[in-house]
Scaffold this motif. Structure first.
Motif, mmCIF file in Angstrom:
data_model
loop_
_atom_site.group_PDB
_atom_site.id
_atom_site.type_symbol
_atom_site.label_atom_id
_atom_site.label_comp_id
_atom_site.label_asym_id
_atom_site.label_seq_id
_atom_site.Cartn_x
_atom_site.Cartn_y
_atom_site.Cartn_z
ATOM 1 N N ASP A 71 32.683 -39.853 -32.548
ATOM 2 C CA ASP A 71 32.661 -38.306 -32.330
ATOM 3 C C ASP A 71 31.208 -37.534 -32.863
ATOM 4 O O ASP A 71 31.020 -36.382 -32.918
ATOM 5 C CB ASP A 71 33.778 -37.693 -33.164
ATOM 6 N N SER A 72 30.343 -38.522 -33.049
ATOM 7 C CA SER A 72 28.848 -37.994 -33.265
ATOM 8 C C SER A 72 28.348 -37.537 -32.227
ATOM 9 O O SER A 72 28.523 -37.756 -31.101
ATOM 10 C CB SER A 72 28.043 -38.846 -34.082
ATOM 11 N N ARG A 73 27.316 -36.691 -32.336
ATOM 12 C CA ARG A 73 26.471 -36.139 -31.327
ATOM 13 C C ARG A 73 25.870 -37.342 -30.390
ATOM 14 O O ARG A 73 26.143 -37.671 -29.277
ATOM 15 C CB ARG A 73 25.464 -35.276 -31.577
ATOM 16 N N ALA A 74 25.258 -38.274 -30.983
ATOM 17 C CA ALA A 74 24.606 -39.474 -30.438
ATOM 18 C C ALA A 74 25.725 -40.490 -29.812
ATOM 19 O O ALA A 74 25.553 -40.824 -28.481
ATOM 20 C CB ALA A 74 24.023 -40.249 -31.540
ATOM 21 N N GLY A 75 26.986 -40.631 -30.510
ATOM 22 C CA GLY A 75 27.847 -41.304 -29.734
ATOM 23 C C GLY A 75 28.552 -40.758 -28.789
ATOM 24 O O GLY A 75 28.838 -41.473 -27.800
ATOM 25 N N GLN A 76 28.632 -39.240 -28.685
ATOM 26 C CA GLN A 76 29.025 -38.673 -27.354
ATOM 27 C C GLN A 76 28.037 -38.986 -26.036
ATOM 28 O O GLN A 76 28.489 -39.050 -25.008
ATOM 29 C CB GLN A 76 29.329 -37.295 -27.601
ATOM 30 N N ASN A 77 26.847 -38.817 -26.637
ATOM 31 C CA ASN A 77 25.805 -38.912 -25.543
ATOM 32 C C ASN A 77 25.563 -40.085 -25.002
ATOM 33 O O ASN A 77 25.135 -40.308 -23.925
ATOM 34 C CB ASN A 77 24.345 -38.080 -26.194
ATOM 35 N N ARG A 78 25.709 -41.062 -25.755
ATOM 36 C CA ARG A 78 25.195 -42.519 -25.279
ATOM 37 C C ARG A 78 26.654 -43.079 -24.952
ATOM 38 O O ARG A 78 26.609 -44.329 -24.715
ATOM 39 C CB ARG A 78 24.564 -43.139 -26.286
ATOM 40 N N LYS A 79 27.753 -42.689 -25.086
ATOM 41 C CA LYS A 79 29.107 -43.302 -24.869
ATOM 42 C C LYS A 79 29.019 -44.908 -25.651
ATOM 43 O O LYS A 79 29.547 -45.779 -24.846
ATOM 44 C CB LYS A 79 29.186 -43.584 -23.276
ATOM 45 N N ARG A 80 28.599 -44.428 -26.958
ATOM 46 C CA ARG A 80 28.795 -45.951 -27.613
ATOM 47 C C ARG A 80 29.314 -45.777 -28.834
ATOM 48 O O ARG A 80 29.236 -44.644 -29.505
ATOM 49 C CB ARG A 80 27.246 -46.584 -27.937
ATOM 50 N N GLY A 81 29.820 -46.738 -29.714
ATOM 51 C CA GLY A 81 30.730 -46.746 -30.627
ATOM 52 C C GLY A 81 30.091 -47.183 -31.810
ATOM 53 O O GLY A 81 29.027 -47.685 -32.171
ATOM 54 N N LEU A 82 31.180 -47.717 -32.689
ATOM 55 C CA LEU A 82 30.901 -48.464 -33.947
ATOM 56 C C LEU A 82 30.473 -49.747 -33.839
ATOM 57 O O LEU A 82 31.067 -50.658 -33.022
ATOM 58 C CB LEU A 82 32.222 -48.461 -35.034
ATOM 59 N N ASN A 83 29.611 -50.359 -34.816
ATOM 60 C CA ASN A 83 29.378 -51.693 -35.069
ATOM 61 C C ASN A 83 29.729 -51.887 -36.380
ATOM 62 O O ASN A 83 29.216 -51.442 -37.401
ATOM 63 C CB ASN A 83 27.598 -51.923 -34.948
ATOM 64 N N GLU A 84 30.859 -52.700 -36.601
ATOM 65 C CA GLU A 84 31.508 -53.102 -38.080
ATOM 66 C C GLU A 84 30.805 -54.067 -38.609
ATOM 67 O O GLU A 84 31.307 -54.684 -39.826
ATOM 68 C CB GLU A 84 32.849 -53.432 -37.675
ATOM 69 N N ASN A 85 29.539 -54.706 -38.420
ATOM 70 C CA ASN A 85 29.097 -56.102 -38.902
ATOM 71 C C ASN A 85 28.866 -55.699 -40.418
ATOM 72 O O ASN A 85 29.145 -56.575 -41.203
ATOM 73 C CB ASN A 85 28.081 -56.607 -38.085
ATOM 74 N N LEU A 86 28.091 -54.746 -40.644
ATOM 75 C CA LEU A 86 27.567 -54.413 -41.953
ATOM 76 C C LEU A 86 28.783 -54.146 -42.784
ATOM 77 O O LEU A 86 28.878 -54.564 -43.962
ATOM 78 C CB LEU A 86 26.797 -53.237 -42.000
ATOM 79 N N ALA A 87 29.860 -53.377 -42.402
ATOM 80 C CA ALA A 87 30.852 -52.807 -43.205
ATOM 81 C C ALA A 87 31.812 -53.949 -43.561
ATOM 82 O O ALA A 87 32.151 -53.970 -44.871
ATOM 83 C CB ALA A 87 31.790 -51.825 -42.385
ATOM 84 N N ARG A 88 31.788 -54.820 -42.518
ATOM 85 C CA ARG A 88 32.739 -56.118 -42.907
ATOM 86 C C ARG A 88 32.048 -56.813 -44.013
ATOM 87 O O ARG A 88 32.772 -57.485 -44.787
ATOM 88 C CB ARG A 88 33.034 -56.807 -41.476
ATOM 89 N N GLU A 89 30.790 -57.146 -43.593
ATOM 90 C CA GLU A 89 30.106 -58.032 -44.887
ATOM 91 C C GLU A 89 30.037 -57.352 -46.326
ATOM 92 O O GLU A 89 30.034 -58.063 -47.231
ATOM 93 C CB GLU A 89 28.792 -58.400 -44.364
ATOM 94 N N ILE A 90 29.923 -55.953 -46.095
ATOM 95 C CA ILE A 90 29.853 -55.346 -47.625
ATOM 96 C C ILE A 90 31.240 -55.825 -48.403
ATOM 97 O O ILE A 90 31.240 -55.941 -49.521
ATOM 98 C CB ILE A 90 29.717 -53.945 -47.306
ATOM 99 N N MET A 91 32.317 -55.749 -47.539
ATOM 100 C CA MET A 91 33.734 -55.976 -48.177
ATOM 101 C C MET A 91 33.934 -57.304 -48.482
ATOM 102 O O MET A 91 34.337 -57.835 -49.409
ATOM 103 C CB MET A 91 34.917 -55.249 -47.513
#
Length: 518
Positions: free
Chosen positions: A241-261
């Motif tokens: 829902d960010s400005r860049a996400g809306q403009n580029r029609k692209r979303g999350l990459n969960e790699n970093l979040a997953r490895e952090i946890m």
């Protein structure tokens, strides 16, 4: 005070990189007060920092890579422009055309090999040395080596600085701590040119300043470092829902979040769900680094891109985090650092690394309590390990990693490296290429990984090469006194005495339990 040579061997091998040869007197010094000998390095926090002429900051190195890539692009375009536009004559059809698709196959293969070398350099010169076994005889004629590019030069300089520090350290405990935390929060230099040139700077900037500090500070420094963001692709993660996400029609990459946890804090089974991974991924959207154009900041530096950040509050592990931009992610990391699962995960891994593959439960519980009660004070964690009786009573059964083995050998031989090539070659051969683990979980830390027959054979090849190179000038029995003195086993001493030559005796010493185990 009576000298305890056996405890001195534990001090040097379990906590450090082994005794140095020459006139160091490490074993004698450690025997007088083994625990005090190890702790002495912890009293010098600035000694963990690594500064050497020519080592640059991450933004400086990022700009160097961008400039290098521009030069390569310009050179290719110039070469393409200089190529004649005429269509070359068709090659005659041959009877074996199915087997020989291109008359210049050898040239093409050579070109491809060169491109592969540029894409993933081995960062060393192809020459025989003490840290690799005898290879096949080189061809009679070979092309002149290409000059090193800025990425290769930087990697080698960073590697040399690290190796020299480990070789010269009195005990090496803080350098072992650096290696442990660098492997815990690992990146891989094989990810690409940015990762390769940033590998050493990542360790210097995000790991070393916090090795004797607080875990929460190291965690934040690691996750905001451009090398980690690049390694786990967080610069590609956009809030839907960010400005860049809306403009580029692209979303999350969960790699970093997953490895952090999973790998950096809570650990597998640490009480989080896939929904928590997704929430953390939303929280850290916008964590990126400035690119070559410098639109968001100095090229190669960490920046928070508000246009890519998922707006609104997020719930992580049952706690709500308000929409405070960059502070939202920093608050989440701080809570993960203090989570009980993190304390248990870190304590278990710490004891497994330094003491035994099967960590003594009582020692794990004690270190877990120290970690929690001290708010993640890593110096207090290290001190508690050294103060524990379990760490001194447990037999030296852990197999040294290839890095530990090569550094320990260089220390005993009193050889301070002036060129990293032989170490880099040896590490590649033994399956632990520097700063290049096979995955985000780092290199393994158990005997099963490093005591396999093939790995032992390769170590023996390297030991034999060292013996052949310098064995004539060294008395291996003298080295055994430096390494272990009367703590050496009768079997090791007899084996060295019965060797057919000094070269063989040196190889056998390097392969002895006193040199292979910690």
């Amino acid at each position: 005070m009576a000298r305890d040579t056996q405890a001195a061997l534990v001090a040097l091998n379990r906590f450090g990189f082994g005794a140095r040869g020459g006139a160091s007197g490490d074993l004698i010094n450690a025997a007088s007060d083994p625990r005090g000998f190890v702790k002495a390095e912890l009293a010098r926090p600035n000694g963990v920092l690594l500064e050497a002429p020519g080592l640059q900051s991450t933004p400086q190195l990022g700009q160097a890579v961008f400039a290098y890539q521009d030069q390569v692009k310009q050179a290719r375009e110039a070469a393409k422009a200089a190529t004649p536009a005429e269509t070359p004559p068709a090659a005659p059809i041959e009877r074996n055309a199915g087997l020989r698709r291109n008359p210049s196959l050898n040239a093409a293969a050579t070109e491809i090999a060169g491109q592969m070398a540029d894409a993933k350099p081995v960062d060393n010169a192809a020459k025989p040395d003490a840290m690799q076994p005898n290879a096949a005889a080189p061809p009679a004629v070979k092309p002149a080596p290409q000059p090193l590019n800025v990425i290769q030069k930087t990697f080698r300089a960073e590697a040399l600085a690290r190796l020299q520090r480990a070789t010269l350290a009195e005990c090496g405990f803080t350098e072992r701590l650096v290696a442990f935390w660098s492997n815990h929060f690992c990146i891989s230099a094989s990810k690409g040119e940015l990762a390769r040139i940033w590998a050493g700077a990542f360790e210097r900037e995000a790991i070393r300043p916090h090795v004797l500090g607080r875990f929460a500070d190291m965690l934040r420094a690691v996750e905001q470092h451009p090398a980690m963001l690049f390694f786990l692709d967080n610069q590609q993660s956009l809030g839907p829902d960010s400005r860049a996400g809306q403009n580029r029609k692209r979303g999350l990459n969960e790699n970093l979040a997953r490895e952090i946890m999973e790998l950096h804090t809570l650990g597998v089974g640490g009480g989080y769900t896939q929904g928590d991974v997704t929430s953390l991924a939303r929280i850290i959207t916008g964590w990126t680094f400035a690119g070559r154009q410098g639109q968001l900041g100095s090229p190669g530096s960490f920046v928070f891109n508000v246009n890519a950040h998922q707006p609104g509050p997020q719930v992580l592990l049952g706690r709500s985090y308000e929409a405070t931009g960059l502070a939202q992610g920093e608050a989440a990391l701080a809570d993960l650092a203090r989570h009980p699962s993190t304390a248990n995960f870190i304590a278990t891994k710490f004891v497994r690394h330094f003491v035994a593959d099967d960590p003594p439960p009582a020692l794990v519980a004690r270190l877990r309590d120290v970690f929690g009660k001290s708010d993640g004070d890593l110096k207090a964690l290290a001190m508690a390990l050294v103060d524990s009786d379990e760490a001194w009573r447990a037999p030296l059964t852990k197999m040294r990693s290839p890095y530990d083995f090569l550094v320990a050998s260089g220390r005993l031989l009193a050889q301070v490296p002036e060129d990293p090539s032989r170490y880099l070659n040896g590490l590649n051969l033994l399956g632990q290429p520097l700063w290049s683990p096979p995955g985000p979980n780092g290199f393994p830390d158990t005997n099963a990984a490093w005591a396999a027959p093939e790995g032992i054979k390769l170590r023996l090849d390297i030991a034999a090469q060292i013996g052949a190179r310098i064995g004539n000038n060294i008395d291996p029995l003298d080295l055994l006194e430096f390494a272990a003195a009367d703590a050496a086993s009768t079997e090791t001493r007899r084996t060295i005495e019965r060797a057919e030559s000094r070269q063989q005796a040196l190889a056998l010493l390097l392969m002895s339990p006193e040199m292979q185990r910690r």
